[in-house]
Design an enzyme around this catalytic site. Sequence first.
Site, short mmCIF file in Angstrom:
data_model
loop_
_atom_site.label_atom_id
_atom_site.label_comp_id
_atom_site.label_asym_id
_atom_site.label_seq_id
_atom_site.Cartn_x
_atom_site.Cartn_y
_atom_site.Cartn_z
CB CYS A 411 -0.94 0.18 0.80
SG CYS A 411 -2.90 -0.40 0.61
CG ASP A 458 -7.90 -3.58 -1.34
OD1 ASP A 458 -7.07 -2.94 -1.90
OD2 ASP A 458 -8.72 -4.18 -0.34
CG HIS A 532 -6.24 -11.38 -16.75
ND1 HIS A 532 -6.76 -12.04 -17.78
CD2 HIS A 532 -5.08 -10.43 -16.74
CE1 HIS A 532 -6.16 -11.70 -18.54
NE2 HIS A 532 -4.82 -10.97 -17.89
#
Length: 731
Positions: A411, A458, A532
């Site tokens: 983050c 996220d 993915h």
Amino acid sequence: MTADRMLTRDLVLVGGGHAHALMLRMWGMAPVAGVRVTLINPGPTAPYSGMLPGHIAGHYSREALDIDLVRLAQWAGVRLINGAATAIDPVARVVTVEDAILGAREIAYDVASLDVGLHAVTSHIAGFAKYGVGAKPLGVYADRWAGFLKQVEMGQAEGQVAVIGGGVAGSELAMAMAHKLRSMGKRDGVTLIETSAALGNGVPGADRALRAEMAELGVRVRLNAKVSQVRAHAVALKGAVEVASEFTVATAGGFAHSWLAASGLPCDDDGFVHVDDRLVVEGHEGLFAVGDCAHLLASPRPKAGVFAVRAAPVLLANIRAALTGSAYESFRPQGDYLKLISLGGKEAMAAKWGRVLRGPAVMLWRMKDGIDQKFMRQFEDLPQMAKPEAAEWVADGGPTQDDDQMLCGGCGAKVAPGQLATALDALPDRRRTDVLSGPGDDAAVLEIGGVRQVISVDHLRGFVTDPAVMARIAAVHALGDVWAMGAAAQSALLSVTLPRMTPALQARAMTEILQATSDVVQGAGAEIVGGHSTMGAELSLGLTVTGLAEGAPITVAGAQEGDRLILTRPIGSGTILAAMMQGKARGADVAALLSQMAQPQGDAAAILRGAHAMTDVTGFGLAGHLMAICRASDVAAALDLAAVPFYAGAEALAEAGHRSTIYADNAAHAPVFGPESARAALLHDPQTAGGLLAAVQPEEAAGLVVQLRALGHAAAVIGTVQKGAPSISLI
């Protein structure tokens, strides 16, 4: 995990012994392109045996004894797995590891090397496993000794010590412990027990000198003595003789780890792995063994660290040969070596080629200390990697080469909160009636057939080189949004970007990532339903998660005047990770941080289900996410900085000036009124997989914290919700 070139081979180093540590330092300066390196070790550090007696005697700190493998691995671009190897399949080329974070896992390799040392646990002696400690592994012994000294200091022990084994190692440790205990006012409490008629086995002429030194220190010596049993406060010798002992340590010989022979590797009768003069395991090309765990078929030598040190350059050359197809080198160990034997205080004696030199003892100690300190400086003063050449032209406002901080991972790499808010404000108003909330809360709320579903996404830039640990933390981080809304996890879509690598390595990496992610997602009661994958410049992982809410989800709105603020997890992860990238964080602090970040918080969310408002503390820091509650609830907040929990090492790093790349933007977006300090700065530190922040009724706060701590969460009441305009102040 980044890759300038396509990754094609996996090199796995099992054990952080001296040879592997030195090899990694040399590898970091001249790596083989296309090789992904993994180091497996049961702990973030590896103790240096040469300084152990000095540490036991009190001359060196515990930290001075350790090679910081986290720092070394980060510098060398190596994945470090904090775990103990339990098996190896040399045919399938797979190492089984008991990972401290992930549990049992398998690590595949193309080329591997073993440097796992030995242990001194004498399981054949009755009672030893319960009441004794082996001198190896060194770290376990050093930690147990520190605990015993505290007992002596508090008057809970008299300082009675027994050492089993009177070789050079046992003699050094007996004198070191006697010296330390004497400095604490405890004399004549150490007894050395040896089965033979002389001390210093293997060092001709050492017996008389060692006995003389021990007599001066008050160490009692029992020769021709055999131990029959170890008890809580005594060691029983054959012949109905007892030696008083509250702390019993064994140094007699060394024992191979049983899993080596159990894995089918060729071993001698004692379980040490057969290697040829190339350090290749007999019959297994591409697998090496070095140090105390290896038996040199062509030139057998005693177990001593000096041979592992001398083997490191040959090991490096031959691992390169195995990876590139070049020629191998032969390892020809020296016949004898200078032994500098510690004598308890800052004195030493020397021995080589059958001769013993007892003085000048202080000068010999200084020589030994100089050699040991020089060895350790290799891992403390790691060479600075060359910076990229400065651009000839730099646009106005662009960073200079000196202040261009490396982009943080996790983050810490988020877009700044102010800029993100500006962009979100430009979005059109919601039109669908089944979309109950828009951007701004932890997750969006959708209504489907009368059921309220929360959904969030996220995505994290990799900050550790282990894709499995990164995947577990990413899953915990993403599910935090669902838990913060008071919802039960339902499903997850996984998005993976791998560095460029061959299909074989892609399969290995994806298997590790999917297993680690699945453990967290299924453990939370949800399922991975798709995703993915692609390849790019570096590792990054993302999850889209959904959850189902019984009743109204908990949002950031709803905090009430008088509410107490509970935080379930320490802060400071962004600062520690930023310092780690610069080689400044302590490995033990990094390991503890990652272990905490990898723990799910679904149980904590269940306890806090009655909160008036709740969020998870992530990229905008504790202050930023608390400000979101204040703004949505139209209240103010007062924080008790002394009550806020911090990760070990975070405050010292903040005091030294370490900051995440998003720190300044976070501080500007959510100012905190109060005195400036390192602890106050950490309120703006971006958190990855951070704690839950809940506003709860004041009369319930203490009980909720007790419940949270009982489940292992480092929860605390950190502040109060107050009446007033949205703001944060320090009490």
